[in-house]
Design a protein around this motif. Structure first.
Motif, short mmCIF file in Angstrom:
data_model
loop_
_atom_site.label_atom_id
_atom_site.label_comp_id
_atom_site.label_asym_id
_atom_site.label_seq_id
_atom_site.Cartn_x
_atom_site.Cartn_y
_atom_site.Cartn_z
N UNK A 1 0.89 -1.17 0.00
CA UNK A 1 0.00 0.00 0.00
C UNK A 1 0.92 1.21 0.00
N UNK A 2 0.93 1.94 -1.10
CA UNK A 2 1.86 3.07 -1.23
C UNK A 2 1.12 4.38 -0.99
N UNK A 3 1.58 5.14 0.01
CA UNK A 3 0.92 6.43 0.29
C UNK A 3 1.90 7.55 -0.08
N UNK A 4 1.64 8.19 -1.20
CA UNK A 4 2.49 9.30 -1.66
C UNK A 4 1.92 10.61 -1.13
N UNK A 5 2.80 11.40 -0.53
CA UNK A 5 2.35 12.68 0.04
C UNK A 5 2.96 13.82 -0.78
N UNK A 6 2.11 14.64 -1.34
CA UNK A 6 2.60 15.87 -1.98
C UNK A 6 1.52 16.93 -1.76
N UNK A 7 1.78 17.81 -0.78
CA UNK A 7 0.75 18.78 -0.38
C UNK A 7 0.22 19.54 -1.59
N UNK A 8 1.11 19.90 -2.50
CA UNK A 8 0.70 20.70 -3.65
C UNK A 8 0.31 19.86 -4.86
N UNK A 9 0.22 18.53 -4.69
CA UNK A 9 0.03 17.61 -5.82
C UNK A 9 1.00 18.01 -6.93
N UNK A 10 2.25 18.08 -6.56
CA UNK A 10 3.18 18.68 -7.51
C UNK A 10 4.56 18.00 -7.61
N UNK A 11 4.98 17.24 -6.60
CA UNK A 11 6.37 16.76 -6.59
C UNK A 11 6.59 15.66 -7.64
N UNK A 12 7.45 15.90 -8.63
CA UNK A 12 7.74 14.87 -9.65
C UNK A 12 8.23 13.55 -9.02
N UNK A 13 9.00 13.63 -7.93
CA UNK A 13 9.49 12.44 -7.22
C UNK A 13 8.31 11.52 -6.87
N UNK A 14 7.25 12.11 -6.35
CA UNK A 14 6.06 11.33 -5.95
C UNK A 14 5.27 10.89 -7.19
N UNK A 15 5.21 11.76 -8.20
CA UNK A 15 4.50 11.40 -9.44
C UNK A 15 5.14 10.14 -10.05
N UNK A 16 6.47 10.07 -10.03
CA UNK A 16 7.17 8.91 -10.58
C UNK A 16 6.80 7.64 -9.82
N UNK A 17 6.65 7.76 -8.52
CA UNK A 17 6.30 6.60 -7.70
C UNK A 17 4.86 6.15 -7.97
#
Ligand code: S6P
Length: 601
Positions: free
Chosen positions: A169-185
């Protein structure tokens, strides 16, 4: 607050929700109407403004376009995700729950996974939680903004953590829905649905996710979110993205973004633990009660706004005269001190010595994946012993020291340290959490109060309905709010904020690059192209831009910006002041008339 002020702030509370209010910006980047004049406010007003901004987290839904923290839709998704976590807890073999993010979001991923793994160990269960922070463990304690721009790095670090796992279960956190690092994941999870279920936590509506092309990728953050929205209909992906209103300092998601991340994920994981280990099925009522407990945390904390104001004033005075603020903490509250201190560089251009955190037990207490990082330099020396050796000998009354602890810590040790600090400075303060019934350390507490200039004591009710773990999470949130107020307020008083914008910022990633360009536009009224040109001239230190410079991509610009230092030759970086780069007088009447003084030399 006078009635007229209230009327004014009540309209300001909702103003940001109007479709005409800064329409091109996502909520997380808008400027908060409540703090427009924070740069000219007294310490007392600064604390009141922060309180009003934080209260927006729990604002009820008004039928506007925005879902809020307490919306049915949000609560339902929290329940669904909690049930997914419950499944992992009941059958942990070959499974993982991963929390991942950049900057503050990654630091909170670490804080939360540490706390819930500890809870599992206490129940003799094996840990199932793991964290990923862009830039690795050094980013827990220092600003590492560049890895945020790397979607491939995000994907690879996720793959590495999950090697051999059958269910994640992967929980990606990006307050601004913006971090490419998290988008890649998230993209990687979407490509491997047989193993991964993706969850996204952030604080913008889905359509406001960032739509900027990512180098080497066919997706953007927005396109990933849209794919997740489709899958959310069949519960194969989850989006937890209530709006909590613009930050007090525009874009400073360490504040409400960080608090709301902590609140939401703790609600989810607590509900899952109760369902897996205490026969309390995940239910709407339990989720709402937990959310309301956090709302009360805000009230109880800000009920102490007079003492918080004293702390802001003391810290502000220290920073103004070039001295330092130290947080000396125990347990996980100390970690909040480390986190708050680490954020002062990217937010205010502060030097690491300006605000510094120390934890009793150092890396043993931190228990981070990569172990002790002291070899990386003095910035990474975080134990109380390091404070005693490196900092204490040079302390004076101009430095501010905060002791941060609870009645369940070793209060005898707090007394010992307080005595030693008191020999060097009278500017010693305590932030202390206690349950109403507990009087065990009363004598020691009296002694600490005698040694300290001020004591912020928050007494919490521990009725049958409040578990020890909930209480501890409330203490943590409360401490976060106090420390965010102290460091933000102190830097505002030092003159590091213009209106409610960060102006002493190194443009070290694409989000900051775009934000800097927008700020130049806002303050100068010049077209975007001209502002970007001015920004590039500053980054490259050139009066005339070459073709090479203008045709390079944003990553190249930000990599160059990382190497730039302040012209003053001081330890920290040169303020990114619009007057420097545009060579136009800014709204000088406002700036020069401030008690805080001019914003940049
Ligand atoms: C913000 C902080 C930053 C952010 C980071 C991730 O106050 O300085 O380090 O946490 O940029 O932002 P986001 O929107 O992906 O959570």
């Amino acid at each position: 607050m006078a009635k007229s002020d209230w009327t004014c702030s009540l309209s300001a509370i909702c103003e940001w929700e109007s479709p005409d209010y800064e329409p091109s910006l996502p909520v997380s980047e808008k400027s908060n109407p409540l703090t427009r004049d924070i740069d000219r406010a007294s310490a007392n007003s600064i604390v009141k403004m922060l309180q009003a901004c934080d209260a927006q987290m729990f604002q009820e839904e008004t039928g506007s376009t925005y879902h809020k923290l307490l919306s049915d839709q949000v609560v339902t998704t929290l329940m669904e995700v909690a049930k997914r976590v419950e499944l992992v807890l009941k059958d942990p073999e070959d499974s993982l729950v991963i929390l991942s993010g950049c900057g503050t979001s990654g630091r909170l991923a670490f804080l939360i996974t540490s706390g819930f793994n500890r809870a599992l160990r206490q129940l003799n269960q094996s840990p199932v939680y793991s964290y990923i922070i862009a830039g690795g463990d050094r980013a827990l304690l220092s600003s590492q903004e560049a890895p945020e721009d790397d979607p491939k790095l995000g994907m690879l670090s996720l793959k590495k953590v999950c090697e051999g796992k059958k269910r994640v279960l992967f929980i990606g956190i990006s307050c601004g829905l913006s971090a490419p690092f998290v988008a890649g994941q998230l993209d990687f999870c979407l490509q491997h649905p047989e193993v991964y279920t993706p969850v996204l936590v952030g604080f913008n509506p889905a359509h406001q996710a960032r739509d900027e092309p990512l180098p080497g990728c066919t997706f953007t953050f927005l396109s990933v979110v849209q794919r997740m929205q489709e899958l959310a209909k069949s519960h194969q992906a989850f989006l937890i993205n209530p709006a909590v209103g613009p930050e007090a300092i525009s874009g400073s998601s360490r504040m409400k973004g960080g608090s709301a991340t902590k609140i939401l994920l703790e609600v989810v994981l607590s509900a899952a633990h109760a369902a897996a280990f205490s026969h309390t099925p995940v239910a709407c009522n339990g989720i709402l009660l937990h959310l309301r407990a956090y709302e009360k945390t805000l009230d109880l904390t800000y009920a102490q706004s007079e003492i918080i104001t004293d702390l802001v004033e003391a810290a502000g005075e220290s920073l103004r005269c070039g001295r330092r603020v130290c947080y000396l903490g125990w347990g996980s509250l100390a970690l909040l001190g480390l986190i708050d201190a680490s954020e002062c560089n990217p937010t205010f251009g502060a030097d690491f010595e300006d605000v510094r955190g120390f934890v009793s037990g150092g890396y043993r207490e931190l228990n981070n994946k990569e172990g002790p990082l002291t070899a990386l330099g003095p910035e990474f020396c975080i134990a109380h012993e390091d404070f005693l050796h490196q900092v204490l000998p040079r302390l004076t009354d101009k430095d501010t020291v905060l002791l941060i602890y609870t009645h369940s810590d070793d209060v005898g040790k707090v007394v010992d340290l307080a005595r030693r600090v008191r020999e060097k400075t009278a500017n010693l303060h305590a932030v202390y959490h206690q349950t109403d019934e507990d009087t065990s350390a009363a004598l020691q507490q009296d002694e600490i109060s005698r040694l300290c200039l001020s004591t912020l004591k928050i007494a919490w009710l521990q009725g049958a309905s409040v578990s020890a773990s909930l209480l501890h999470m409330q203490w943590e949130l409360s401490t976060k709010l106090v420390l965010n107020a102290v460091s933000t307020g102190a830097h505002v008083l030092k003159g590091k904020i213009y209106q409610n914008h960060m102006i002493d910022v190194q443009v070290t990633n694409s989000k900051l690059y775009r934000r800097a360009t927008r700020l130049l536009q806002k303050l100068s009224g010049r077209p975007e192209s001209q502002c970007e040109e001015a920004l590039l001239k500053t980054i490259y230190g050139a009066n005339k831009l070459t073709l090479d410079m203008t045709t390079s991509d944003v990553i190249t610009h930000t990599c160059t910006a990382v190497t730039r230092t302040k012209f003053s030759g001081s330890k920290s970086f040169r303020p990114m002041c619009p007057r420097d780069v545009l060579d136009v007088p800014m709204a000088t009447t406002q700036i020069n008339g401030q008690p805080n003084g001019p914003i940049a030399a």
